[in-house]
Write an enzyme that holds these catalytic residues in place. Structure first.
Site, PDB file in Angstrom:
ATOM      1  N   GLU A 200       0.799  -1.144   0.048  1.00 33.41           N
ATOM      2  CA  GLU A 200      -0.077  -0.064   0.065  1.00 33.41           C
ATOM      3  C   GLU A 200       1.081   1.394   0.045  1.00 33.41           C
ATOM      4  O   GLU A 200       1.002   1.934  -1.072  1.00 33.41           O
ATOM      5  CB  GLU A 200      -0.833   0.127   1.169  1.00 33.41           C
ATOM      6  CG  GLU A 200      -1.682   1.168   1.390  1.00 33.41           C
ATOM      7  CD  GLU A 200      -2.623   1.157   2.771  1.00 33.41           C
ATOM      8  OE1 GLU A 200      -2.278   0.517   3.725  1.00 33.41           O
ATOM      9  OE2 GLU A 200      -3.572   1.877   2.710  1.00 33.41           O
ATOM     10  N   ASP A 279     -12.253   1.252   4.620  1.00 40.81           N
ATOM     11  CA  ASP A 279     -12.584   1.822   5.982  1.00 40.81           C
ATOM     12  C   ASP A 279     -13.935   3.137   5.316  1.00 40.81           C
ATOM     13  O   ASP A 279     -13.654   4.164   5.292  1.00 40.81           O
ATOM     14  CB  ASP A 279     -11.632   2.793   6.605  1.00 40.81           C
ATOM     15  CG  ASP A 279     -10.350   1.894   6.938  1.00 40.81           C
ATOM     16  OD1 ASP A 279     -10.805   1.242   8.100  1.00 40.81           O
ATOM     17  OD2 ASP A 279      -9.224   1.534   6.200  1.00 40.81           O
TER      18      ASP A 279
HETATM   19  N1  HPA Z   1      -3.960  -0.156   5.795  1.00 41.18           N
HETATM   20  C1  HPA Z   1      -3.477  -0.461   6.970  1.00 41.18           C
HETATM   21  N2  HPA Z   1      -3.980  -0.613   8.237  1.00 41.18           N
HETATM   22  C2  HPA Z   1      -5.313  -0.461   8.097  1.00 41.18           C
HETATM   23  C3  HPA Z   1      -6.061   0.210   7.044  1.00 41.18           C
HETATM   24  C4  HPA Z   1      -5.326   0.393   5.721  1.00 41.18           C
HETATM   25  O1  HPA Z   1      -5.560   0.698   4.599  1.00 41.18           O
HETATM   26  N3  HPA Z   1      -7.352   0.632   7.352  1.00 41.18           N
HETATM   27  C5  HPA Z   1      -7.568   0.080   8.645  1.00 41.18           C
HETATM   28  N4  HPA Z   1      -6.264  -0.324   9.335  1.00 41.18           N
HETATM   29 ZN    ZN Z   2      -7.158  -2.051   4.878  1.00 41.10          ZN
END
Ligand code: HPA
Ligand code: ZN
Length: 335
Positions: A200, A279
């Site tokens: 990510e 989220d």
């Molecule tokens: N990335 C990492 N941790 C998380 C995320 C995310 O997008 N959403 C909630 N915890």
């Molecule tokens: Zn996530």
């Protein structure tokens, strides 16, 4: 309603990347903060929404953990989960695989059983009342140490019938998958599947580690895989799905705009791509909104949307018969 919006709305879908704590809407946050007498750093719903301007993942996580502090009782977790499941029903989401973060709650003194029982109860009601099937994935917080993850896995031992897999989330950079090699091995030995957030914000090296060391069945996010051609070849050859979250990626500045997202490129290279909300209360929408916005920004074709929906079922942890059943429903829904 535009033709593509209508098409998306009636398309049967699965969601594979949703943090249940990330579906806590400001209204419920306020209601619970009053009921449970927990102070939150916001004065009004408008104040909360104004705070949702994030520069990166950590910025978001700070607010997300503050928000989750209002969840105290089993009923609170039930209400949180039920609210999300009603959204699934509205969005024609027929199957969902939900993440939750036990340590976010046990570290505040909430007993391990409280969150899992509340969430599980809502999931079983959703099966009976809304016809939505589901699986629950327990995530370890990667900013904490592996010993804490082991403790959490031990607490889960009496609840293995409620959990399909373990996952890894929270602050990615500086907390590589390799940090959790032993606890993921233990989880696999206990019969659990594994997934992990990787690529990510973190480099493709984190995706390699998730595959080689944690032996994950799919990668959460994974959008940075495109920087590494050998990794792309591996994901394609081994058909490792990515659970991609378009609105999240823009809100957290992984991409500057949806029009620059690599979703379509990934899909057309033969990666098993899926669309998810991550989220939804924080990033601007539930599953259909993610489909509609990415489809509009990238001009996704109906064929690409159908592939995405079928991928969502095929990448899930349901049986081959259930996958076929849901994919047949996708085919018969096409207008
Ligand atoms: N990335 C990492 N941790 C998380 C995320 C995310 O997008 N959403 C909630 N915890
Ligand atoms: Zn996530």
């Amino acid at each position: 309603m535009s033709a593509i919006t209508e098409f998306i709305k009636q398309l049967p879908k699965a969601e594979l990347h949703i943090h249940i704590e990330g579906s806590l809407e400001p209204e419920l946050m306020f209601q619970l903060s009053k009921k449970n007498k927990i102070d939150i750093p916001f004065k009004s719903v408008d104040d909360v929404q104004a705070a949702y301007q994030f520069h990166n993942l950590q910025d978001f996580l700070n607010i997300y953990y503050a928000g989750a502090s209002v969840l105290i009782t089993e009923q609170d977790f039930y209400d949180l989960t039920w609210h999300y499941l009603k959204k699934c029903h509205e969005d024609n989401v027929l199957h969902t695989e939900i993440f939750y973060d036990p340590q976010t709650h046990t570290h505040r003194g909430i007993h391990f059983d409280v969150a899992i029982n509340g969430i599980h109860h809502a999931l079983s009601d959703a099966k009976k009342i809304l016809g939505i099937s589901s699986n629950l994935i327990m995530c370890f917080l990667r900013h904490l140490d592996e010993a804490d993850a082991f403790k959490t896995l031990q607490q889960a031992e009496g609840h293995l019938d409620k959990i399909i897999a373990v996952g890894l989330d929270s602050s990615e950079i500086g907390h590589p998958p390799a940090k959790f090699a032993a606890v993921f091995k233990k989880a696999r030995d206990m019969g659990l599947l594994t997934v992990a957030h990787a690529g990510e914000e973190g480099s493709p090296a984190y995706i390699w580690q998730a595959l080689d060391i944690l032996k994950v069945s799919r990668i959460d996010h994974g959008v940075r895989a495109i920087e590494d051609e050998a990794l792309m070849t591996r994901l394609i050859n081994e058909q490792i799905p990515l659970t991609i979250c378009p609105l999240s990626n823009v809100k957290l500045h992984v991409f500057d705009a949806l029009a620059e997202h690599n979703y379509q490129k990934m899909l057309n290279r033969g990666i098993i791509t899926t669309i998810n909300s991550d989220d939804p209360a924080y990033f601007g929408g539930y599953l259909n909104q993610n489909y509609i916005d990415i489809a509009t920004a990238l001009n996704l074709t109906k064929k690409e949307l159908v592939i995405s929906a079928k991928n969502s079922f095929n990448a899930s942890f349901i049986s081959p018969q259930q996958k076929k059943h849901y994919c047949d429903r996708v085919d018969s829904s096409i207008i």
